[in-house]
Design a protein around this motif. Structure first.
Motif, PDB file in Angstrom:
ATOM      1  N   THR A   1       6.732  -1.462  -3.186  1.00 35.18           N
ATOM      2  CA  THR A   1       5.731  -2.280  -3.882  1.00 35.18           C
ATOM      3  C   THR A   1       6.217  -3.714  -4.049  1.00 35.18           C
TER       4      THR A   1
ATOM      5  N   VAL B   1      -1.505   6.744  -9.206  1.00 33.75           N
ATOM      6  CA  VAL B   1      -2.430   6.563  -8.084  1.00 33.75           C
ATOM      7  C   VAL B   1      -2.600   7.866  -7.320  1.00 33.75           C
ATOM      8  N   SER B   2      -1.482   8.506  -6.987  1.00 35.39           N
ATOM      9  CA  SER B   2      -1.539   9.703  -6.147  1.00 35.39           C
ATOM     10  C   SER B   2      -1.866  10.973  -6.925  1.00 35.39           C
TER      11      SER B   2
ATOM     12  N   PHE C   1       6.099  11.086  -6.917  1.00 35.71           N
ATOM     13  CA  PHE C   1       6.665  10.992  -5.574  1.00 35.71           C
ATOM     14  C   PHE C   1       7.988  11.744  -5.515  1.00 35.71           C
TER      15      PHE C   1
ATOM     16  N   PRO D   1       9.162   3.947  -4.198  1.00 31.76           N
ATOM     17  CA  PRO D   1       7.860   3.349  -4.533  1.00 31.76           C
ATOM     18  C   PRO D   1       7.988   1.939  -5.119  1.00 31.76           C
TER      19      PRO D   1
ATOM     20  N   ILE E   1       2.469   1.494  -3.644  1.00 29.04           N
ATOM     21  CA  ILE E   1       1.529   1.785  -4.733  1.00 29.04           C
ATOM     22  C   ILE E   1       1.000   3.212  -4.647  1.00 29.04           C
ATOM     23  N   THR E   2       0.716   3.680  -3.451  1.00 26.58           N
ATOM     24  CA  THR E   2       0.149   5.025  -3.307  1.00 26.58           C
ATOM     25  C   THR E   2       1.170   6.129  -3.576  1.00 26.58           C
ATOM     26  N   LYS E   3       2.432   5.781  -3.763  1.00 28.14           N
ATOM     27  CA  LYS E   3       3.440   6.776  -4.128  1.00 28.14           C
ATOM     28  C   LYS E   3       3.571   6.941  -5.642  1.00 28.14           C
TER      29      LYS E   3
ATOM     30  N   HIS F   1       0.830  -1.203   0.000  1.00 25.04           N
ATOM     31  CA  HIS F   1       0.000   0.000   0.000  1.00 25.04           C
ATOM     32  C   HIS F   1       0.867   1.256   0.000  1.00 25.04           C
ATOM     33  N   ALA F   2       1.910   1.262   0.838  1.00 24.31           N
ATOM     34  CA  ALA F   2       2.796   2.428   0.897  1.00 24.31           C
ATOM     35  C   ALA F   2       3.464   2.672  -0.453  1.00 24.31           C
TER      36      ALA F   2
END
Length: 176
Positions: free
Chosen positions: A94, A48-49, A53, A90, A42-44, A39-40
């Motif tokens: 992942t 997604v974000s 990043f 990231p 992928i969200t970077k 989760h940490a």
């Protein structure tokens, strides 16, 4: 003649957790830790974000109490290293998360997860309330998963270890 204790200590990278409550608990820890990193990571990603990043703020604003502050500031101010960091954090998080969730290459994933957690622990240096914090606990999780070979319980490593490649000595340090 070796006693059973001596025989078990002769190969410190093997534990038999199959079918035990401890084994299932280790599998739960592996999946939860894997999800945390997946989760940490992928969200970077920008898709997604919504934005790329950047670790620059974290790096150049490292607290003075950090024993690696100089390195972090240098990394944040060095264009090629910052670009590499912005790509690898990231991607690394992942891949570590995927490896743990699937139970594949768990020792390798745990090693790199531990390396990241050492940097996060030393970089954050938020020890106002003591040396034990979330970053240290994350490091302890990765060490535990790697030492216990958590991928052998309900993970792909149990399958991979039965292959010819999985029987090689080096595989004991990558799989499990």
């Amino acid at each position: 003649m070796a006693t059973s204790t001596q025989a078990k200590l002769a190969n410190p990278v093997e534990f038999d957790l199959q079918g035990t409550l401890a084994g299932y608990w280790v599998a739960v820890l592996r999946v939860v830790t894997g999800y945390w990193f997946l989760h940490a990571g992928i969200t970077k990603f920008a898709f997604v974000s919504g934005e790329p990043f950047s670790a620059q703020g974290y790096l150049v604003n490292a607290p003075a109490a950090s024993p690696i502050q100089g390195f972090l500031v240098w990394a944040g101010q060095t264009p090629w290293l910052l670009e590499f960091t912005n790509f690898m954090i990231p991607l690394g998080e992942t891949l570590i998360g995927l490896g743990l969730v699937a139970g594949a290459l768990v020792r390798l994933a745990s090693f790199f997860g531990g390396v990241l957690m050492v940097f996060f622990y030393l970089g954050n240096a938020s020890w106002a309330h003591g040396l034990v914090n979330g970053d240290l606990m994350g490091l302890m999780l990765f060490v535990t998963l790697g030492v216990l070979g958590a991928g052998r319980v309900l993970g792909l490593d149990a399958i991979l270890e039965k292959t010819e490649l999985g029987k090689k000595r080096i595989a004991k340090f990558l799989l499990g």
